[in-house]
Design a protein around this motif. Structure first.
Motif, PDB file in Angstrom:
ATOM      1  N   GLU A  25      41.780  52.647  32.742  1.00 48.45           N
ATOM      2  CA  GLU A  25      41.307  51.429  33.411  1.00 48.45           C
ATOM      3  C   GLU A  25      39.861  51.100  33.027  1.00 48.45           C
ATOM      4  N   GLU A  26      39.053  52.104  32.765  1.00 49.86           N
ATOM      5  CA  GLU A  26      37.687  51.799  32.296  1.00 49.86           C
ATOM      6  C   GLU A  26      37.737  51.049  30.961  1.00 49.86           C
ATOM      7  N   LYS A  27      38.700  51.406  30.140  1.00 50.24           N
ATOM      8  CA  LYS A  27      38.847  50.710  28.858  1.00 50.24           C
ATOM      9  C   LYS A  27      39.257  49.258  29.096  1.00 50.24           C
ATOM     10  N   ILE A  28      40.136  49.030  30.053  1.00 49.54           N
ATOM     11  CA  ILE A  28      40.524  47.649  30.371  1.00 49.54           C
ATOM     12  C   ILE A  28      39.308  46.867  30.870  1.00 49.54           C
ATOM     13  N   THR A  29      38.496  47.504  31.703  1.00 53.71           N
ATOM     14  CA  THR A  29      37.264  46.845  32.171  1.00 53.71           C
ATOM     15  C   THR A  29      36.415  46.444  30.972  1.00 53.71           C
ATOM     16  N   ALA A  30      36.217  47.372  30.049  1.00 50.91           N
ATOM     17  CA  ALA A  30      35.357  47.091  28.887  1.00 50.91           C
ATOM     18  C   ALA A  30      35.951  45.963  28.045  1.00 50.91           C
ATOM     19  N   HIS A 247      38.519  42.370  43.340  1.00 47.98           N
ATOM     20  CA  HIS A 247      39.972  42.197  43.453  1.00 47.98           C
ATOM     21  C   HIS A 247      40.603  42.190  42.063  1.00 47.98           C
ATOM     22  N   GLY A 248      39.999  41.437  41.169  1.00 44.63           N
ATOM     23  CA  GLY A 248      40.364  41.458  39.748  1.00 44.63           C
ATOM     24  C   GLY A 248      39.076  41.573  38.955  1.00 44.63           C
ATOM     25  N   GLU A 249      39.196  41.722  37.676  1.00 44.09           N
ATOM     26  CA  GLU A 249      37.986  41.948  36.885  1.00 44.09           C
ATOM     27  C   GLU A 249      37.053  40.734  36.839  1.00 44.09           C
ATOM     28  N   GLN A 250      37.577  39.566  37.222  1.00 44.49           N
ATOM     29  CA  GLN A 250      36.712  38.379  37.227  1.00 44.49           C
ATOM     30  C   GLN A 250      35.888  38.294  38.515  1.00 44.49           C
ATOM     31  N   ASP A 251      36.207  39.137  39.485  1.00 46.27           N
ATOM     32  CA  ASP A 251      35.587  39.071  40.820  1.00 46.27           C
ATOM     33  C   ASP A 251      34.288  39.887  40.796  1.00 46.27           C
ATOM     34  N   ARG A 252      33.179  39.240  41.106  1.00 44.19           N
ATOM     35  CA  ARG A 252      31.868  39.914  41.041  1.00 44.19           C
ATOM     36  C   ARG A 252      31.495  40.592  42.359  1.00 44.19           C
ATOM     37  N   GLN A 253      32.360  40.619  43.327  1.00 47.80           N
ATOM     38  CA  GLN A 253      32.160  41.350  44.600  1.00 47.80           C
ATOM     39  C   GLN A 253      30.898  40.905  45.353  1.00 47.80           C
ATOM     40  N   HIS A 254      30.605  39.600  45.333  1.00 51.95           N
ATOM     41  CA  HIS A 254      29.396  39.127  46.027  1.00 51.95           C
ATOM     42  C   HIS A 254      29.474  39.388  47.534  1.00 51.95           C
ATOM     43  N   TYR A 255      30.681  39.582  48.045  1.00 44.55           N
ATOM     44  CA  TYR A 255      30.878  39.770  49.487  1.00 44.55           C
ATOM     45  C   TYR A 255      30.827  41.244  49.893  1.00 44.55           C
ATOM     46  N   VAL A 256      30.563  42.120  48.931  1.00 39.41           N
ATOM     47  CA  VAL A 256      30.585  43.563  49.233  1.00 39.41           C
ATOM     48  C   VAL A 256      29.146  44.075  49.365  1.00 39.41           C
ATOM     49  N   ASP A 257      28.919  44.833  50.432  1.00 34.13           N
ATOM     50  CA  ASP A 257      27.605  45.447  50.635  1.00 34.13           C
ATOM     51  C   ASP A 257      27.404  46.547  49.572  1.00 34.13           C
ATOM     52  N   PRO A 258      26.358  46.448  48.752  1.00 34.30           N
ATOM     53  CA  PRO A 258      26.167  47.467  47.707  1.00 34.30           C
ATOM     54  C   PRO A 258      26.054  48.882  48.277  1.00 34.30           C
ATOM     55  N   GLY A 259      25.531  48.976  49.522  1.00 35.42           N
ATOM     56  CA  GLY A 259      25.410  50.293  50.157  1.00 35.42           C
ATOM     57  C   GLY A 259      26.786  50.916  50.376  1.00 35.42           C
ATOM     58  N   GLU A 260      27.760  50.069  50.684  1.00 33.93           N
ATOM     59  CA  GLU A 260      29.124  50.563  50.899  1.00 33.93           C
ATOM     60  C   GLU A 260      29.700  51.113  49.582  1.00 33.93           C
ATOM     61  N   ASP A 292      38.628  65.519  29.547  1.00 35.69           N
ATOM     62  CA  ASP A 292      38.099  64.143  29.595  1.00 35.69           C
ATOM     63  C   ASP A 292      38.159  63.515  28.200  1.00 35.69           C
ATOM     64  N   ARG A 293      37.763  64.307  27.204  1.00 36.08           N
ATOM     65  CA  ARG A 293      37.765  63.769  25.828  1.00 36.08           C
ATOM     66  C   ARG A 293      39.182  63.461  25.360  1.00 36.08           C
ATOM     67  N   ASP A 294      40.105  64.318  25.731  1.00 35.86           N
ATOM     68  CA  ASP A 294      41.496  64.087  25.330  1.00 35.86           C
ATOM     69  C   ASP A 294      42.002  62.768  25.932  1.00 35.86           C
ATOM     70  N   ALA A 295      41.633  62.521  27.175  1.00 36.95           N
ATOM     71  CA  ALA A 295      42.043  61.254  27.820  1.00 36.95           C
ATOM     72  C   ALA A 295      41.449  60.075  27.049  1.00 36.95           C
ATOM     73  N   GLU A 296      40.176  60.188  26.687  1.00 40.00           N
ATOM     74  CA  GLU A 296      39.536  59.089  25.935  1.00 40.00           C
ATOM     75  C   GLU A 296      40.241  58.868  24.599  1.00 40.00           C
ATOM     76  N   THR A 297      40.591  59.961  23.941  1.00 36.33           N
ATOM     77  CA  THR A 297      41.261  59.848  22.632  1.00 36.33           C
ATOM     78  C   THR A 297      42.618  59.169  22.783  1.00 36.33           C
ATOM     79  N   ARG A 298      43.353  59.559  23.829  1.00 38.37           N
ATOM     80  CA  ARG A 298      44.683  58.960  24.030  1.00 38.37           C
ATOM     81  C   ARG A 298      44.563  57.470  24.344  1.00 38.37           C
ATOM     82  N   VAL A 299      43.571  57.112  25.122  1.00 41.41           N
ATOM     83  CA  VAL A 299      43.388  55.697  25.466  1.00 41.41           C
ATOM     84  C   VAL A 299      42.969  54.909  24.219  1.00 41.41           C
ATOM     85  N   ALA A 300      42.077  55.483  23.425  1.00 38.56           N
ATOM     86  CA  ALA A 300      41.644  54.782  22.200  1.00 38.56           C
ATOM     87  C   ALA A 300      42.834  54.578  21.271  1.00 38.56           C
TER      88      ALA A 300
END
Ligand SMILES: Cc1ncc(C[n+]2csc(CCOP(=O)(O)OP(=O)(O)O)c2C)c(N)n1
Ligand SMILES: [Mg+2]
Length: 328
Positions: A25-30, A247-260, A292-300
């Motif tokens: 999912e981090e790759k999808i974000t990127a 909610h989706g990657e286009q949502d900038r979470q302006h309504y979320v308290d950064p402390g939370e 962790d590296r193996d996961a990155e390799t599989r995702v790439a």
């Protein structure tokens, strides 16, 4: 009461599954931040990996899962092929549904993932049908349906719970209470403090669990899946967790308290579990790095596979959209 320890190899598998989901999912974000890389809306379950992993790790191969719009973790935990899942999300012909379903309406028959749907509350009624078929055919296996706290307020979910209770279906309801439904808090749409309390109204056991503790989720899933398997009817799990991204990657979470967000980042299910495995001597730092590296390799590799695949041709637009019943 002391709990039976979870075997070290299973603990390693739980960690490995969670980190694979996170890296995927981090790759999808990127990629969502690059122009024309990720078509449509990308809805991620970053921060919720312990729910998918804990529940699905308690299942048998014959069990069926039904999921919602935040489904990648459920499918990956279930063993969906990374390449064809990524290709589907990128709308490529080699995707698990030929590139025509995309991220929001997936089906992965190989791993008994019947359907994911972005229609909120659509999964539970369909899961009633799947569980009814299992019961009627005396088939092996139970059905597990994932849905959100927002979906739990939909009439369709209540109707599904009611029928499952009446018919004593082998159906495990899993409500991922991630503290948000779009930009709404549970207290805005939910009259009960614990959504699991509603299970009693439909004559099924309902329990709430720390959804960021993968072992707690796993243990509860084993227990309640056994209940469903034994013919005692459905059961309900509410997993308390947190949606770390919008909610989706286009949502900038302006309504979320950064402390939370900071509080929940400190409760990250992967970070906490990594520390636990280190403290318990199950894995050392080098082993964790290798996983962790193996996961990155599989995702790439999955992204490279999808990149190399074509988009489906226009002539396929009307295929796979309708199936005649047998003997029709
Ligand atoms: C029937 C229906 N109503 C509204 C929507 C719009 N919508 C998409 S996701 C969502 C919020 C769902 O919240 P929840 O069930 O808590 O799942 P989460 O997104 O938090 O995983 C809404 C209102 C929809 N897709 N379908
Ligand atoms: Mg929610």
């Amino acid at each position: 009461m002391t709990e039976n320890p979870i075997a070290p190899d299973l603990r390693t598998r739980l960690y490995t599954r969670m980190i694979l989901i996170r890296k995927f999912e981090e790759k999808i974000t990127a990629l969502s931040q690059e122009p024309n890389r990720m078509p449509g809306m990308q809805i991620l379950a970053t921060g919720q990996e312990a729910v998918a992993t804990g529940i699905v790790s308690a299942l048998d191969p014959a069990d069926v899962i039904v999921s919602n719009h935040r489904s990648h973790g459920h499918l990956l935990a279930r063993g969906a092929d990374l390449d064809s899942l990524m290709a589907e999300i990128m709308a490529k012909e080699t995707g698990v549904n030929g590139g025509k379903a995309g991220t929001l309406h997936l089906a992965v028959p190989d791993v008994n993932a019947l359907m994911t749907s972005t229609v909120v509350g659509a999964g539970p009624p369909l899961a009633v049908g799947a569980a009814f078929a299992q019961q009627y055919q005396r088939a092996k296996g139970i059905t597990v349906v994932f849905f959100g706290d927002g979906a739990a307020a939909e009439g369709s979910v209540h109707e599904a719970m009611n029928l499952a209770g009446v018919w004593k279906l082998p159906l495990l309801f899993v409500c991922e209470n991630n503290c948000w439904a779009g930009a709404q808090r549970p207290e805005e749409h939910c009259a009960t403090r614990h959504i699991s309390q509603r299970a009693g109204g439909y004559d099924m056991p309902g329990r709430s669990v720390d959804g960021n503790d993968v072992e707690a989720v796993y243990r509860l899933a084993v227990e309640l899946a056994a209940h469903c398997r034994s013919g005692w009817g459905p059961a309900f799990i509410e997993a308390h967790t947190y949606r770390m991204r919008g909610h989706g990657e286009q949502d900038r979470q302006h309504y979320v308290d950064p402390g939370e967000l900071e509080i929940w980042a400190a409760r990250c299910p992967i970070r906490c579990y990594r520390q636990k495995l280190l403290d318990d001597g199950v894995l050392d730092a080098a082993q964790i790095l290798a996983i962790d590296r193996d996961a990155e390799t599989r995702v790439a590799a999955a992204v490279a596979f999808a990149d190399a695949s074509p988009y489906p041709g226009a002539e396929t637009a009307l295929t796979d959209v309708f199936v005649l019943p047998p003997n029709a």
